[in-house]
Motif scaffolding. Structure first.
Motif, PDB file in Angstrom:
ATOM      1  N   PRO A  83      -0.900   9.071  -3.085  1.00 29.64           N
ATOM      2  CA  PRO A  83       0.067   8.034  -3.459  1.00 29.64           C
ATOM      3  C   PRO A  83       1.490   8.510  -3.160  1.00 29.64           C
ATOM      4  CG  PRO A  83      -1.595   8.268  -5.174  1.00 29.64           C
ATOM      5  CD  PRO A  83      -1.812   9.396  -4.215  1.00 29.64           C
TER       6      PRO A  83
ATOM      7  N   SER B  14       0.819  -1.206   0.000  1.00 36.39           N
ATOM      8  CA  SER B  14       0.000   0.000   0.000  1.00 36.39           C
ATOM      9  C   SER B  14       0.853   1.255   0.000  1.00 36.39           C
ATOM     10  CB  SER B  14      -0.939   0.003   1.215  1.00 36.39           C
ATOM     11  OG  SER B  14      -0.204  -0.037   2.423  1.00 36.39           O
TER      12      SER B  14
ATOM     13  N   THR C 194       6.661  13.002  -9.243  1.00 32.17           N
ATOM     14  CA  THR C 194       6.944  11.818 -10.047  1.00 32.17           C
ATOM     15  C   THR C 194       8.387  11.801 -10.537  1.00 32.17           C
ATOM     16  OG1 THR C 194       4.638  11.676 -10.751  1.00 32.17           O
ATOM     17  CG2 THR C 194       6.265  10.525 -12.101  1.00 32.17           C
TER      18      THR C 194
ATOM     19  N   ALA D  33       1.867   1.798  -3.611  1.00 34.53           N
ATOM     20  CA  ALA D  33       0.790   1.729  -4.607  1.00 34.53           C
ATOM     21  C   ALA D  33       0.676   3.032  -5.394  1.00 34.53           C
ATOM     22  CB  ALA D  33      -0.535   1.417  -3.926  1.00 34.53           C
ATOM     23  N   ASP D  34       0.493   2.877  -6.702  1.00 33.55           N
ATOM     24  CA  ASP D  34       0.281   4.015  -7.605  1.00 33.55           C
ATOM     25  C   ASP D  34       1.466   4.974  -7.662  1.00 33.55           C
ATOM     26  OD1 ASP D  34      -2.325   3.097  -8.249  1.00 33.55           O
ATOM     27  OD2 ASP D  34      -3.078   4.001  -6.402  1.00 33.55           O
ATOM     28  N   THR D  35       2.671   4.472  -7.359  1.00 32.09           N
ATOM     29  CA  THR D  35       3.892   5.260  -7.518  1.00 32.09           C
ATOM     30  C   THR D  35       4.856   4.488  -8.417  1.00 32.09           C
ATOM     31  OG1 THR D  35       5.235   4.326  -5.717  1.00 32.09           O
ATOM     32  CG2 THR D  35       3.613   6.013  -5.115  1.00 32.09           C
TER      33      THR D  35
END
Length: 326
Positions: A245, A103, A311, A106-108
């Motif tokens: 995230p 978790s 990002t 997640a989404d990274t």
């Protein structure tokens, strides 16, 4: 956007003396004319950046037996804006919740990064200058062990124990590097330590980057390690009302070099891995603690939400001077 900031250590290139001069002449010149820390321009748009200059340590004894030259390591701050704010794959001493790893990532981009020391891949060994393939392999293997001791070792991360890390370096450097590790933000240029009391949320520290080897003008191996280290941490204090995230991750990008001289060319206490130049940057951190040489999560925003690393911070190809505003 998260409160961000960067710290960098900039050093002379291994090739900064030119290839045509003798080793002894170059070392004498360096010791007589120490490099001054660069003074950067005034920051703009509210960005606060801190820069450090660390001079390479080279204490070499010429085999001919006529001279020994010592160039000391210094950490000298060059200020830009307000100054605020490194045994093989050990596991963290305390694991708050192993199942939280998935978790947290997640989404990274870090969700697909290699875990731990498996992400540090030395290049294939090949003969380079006076060094055999076996020599190159030994040097890169030791560099990997040093990085693990500096960035993944539980004793280093959660206890601040530098013993294993320092043991990987040439004996003559250990006292000086030990002192540098007590030098505030400069310490993160060598090793990763968490704020006392901060815990890793899982053993699954994610890593992405590369290692390569070249030959310096003093006929030494120059090993460059460019890695992004992603630490899942347990947040203390208030519970977030919303988690983005990557909101529980601190991302550290280090670009550092190590050097390896031919053992026959140096005295016994100088043999081994030597620290070279480099720079670093961290994201989603507490700026005040970062200035003291430690990592922990940054504060929640005004709405009680977590912040998160940009990002680009996860990409080793992004220069580690990505701007921020602390």
């Amino acid at each position: 956007m998260p409160p961000e900031d960067s710290a960098r250590r900039a050093h002379p290139s291994p090739d900064d003396s030119g290839p045509t001069r003798g080793l002894l002449d170059r070392l004498l010149r360096r010791s007589a004319q120490p490099t001054k820390a660069r003074q950067a321009s005034k920051p703009q748009h509210g960005t606060r950046v801190a820069r450090l200059q660390r001079r390479k340590v080279i204490r070499l004894a010429v085999v001919a037996g006529v001279a020994a030259v010592v160039v000391g390591l210094l950490l000298a701050p060059g200020v830009r804006g307000v100054f605020f704010n490194r045994s093989g794959g050990g596991l963290p001493a305390t694991v708050a919740n192993q199942s939280s790893a998935t978790s947290a990532y997640a989404d990274t981009p870090a969700a697909t990064f290699p875990i731990g020391a498996t992400g540090i891949l030395p290049p294939p060994a090949a003969k380079l200058g006076p060094f055999s393939a076996a020599d190159v392999e030994a040097a890169t293997k030791l560099t990997k062990q040093t990085l693990v001791a500096a960035r993944l070792d539980p004793a280093m991360l959660e206890k601040g124990d530098t013993t294993t890390y320092l043991s990987k370096l040439a004996p003559s450097l250990r006292p000086m590097i030990g002192s540098a590790l007590q030098n505030g933000a400069g310490a993160l240029g060598y090793a990763t330590r968490l704020v006392p009391g901060t815990k890793l949320a899982s053993t699954q520290i994610r890593i992405s980057g590369t290692m390569d080897v070249s030959l310096g003008t003093d006929q030494q191996l120059v090993i460059k390690a460019d890695y992004v280290w992603v630490y899942p941490l347990v947040r203390s204090g208030a519970t977030p009302s919303a988690t983005m995230p990557g909101g529980e991750l601190v991302v550290l990008h280090t670009v550092e070099t190590y050097e390896w001289y031919q053992p026959a060319k140096v005295v016994a206490t100088e043999r081994g891995l030597r620290t070279g130049g480099g720079e670093w940057n961290a994201y989603n951190k507490d700026c005040g603690k970062f200035g003291q040489g430690y990592l922990t999560l940054g504060p929640l925003d005004k709405d009680g939400h977590t912040t998160a690393p940009p990002t680009a911070a996860y990409n080793p190809k992004t220069a580690p001077d990505l701007p921020g505003a602390c």
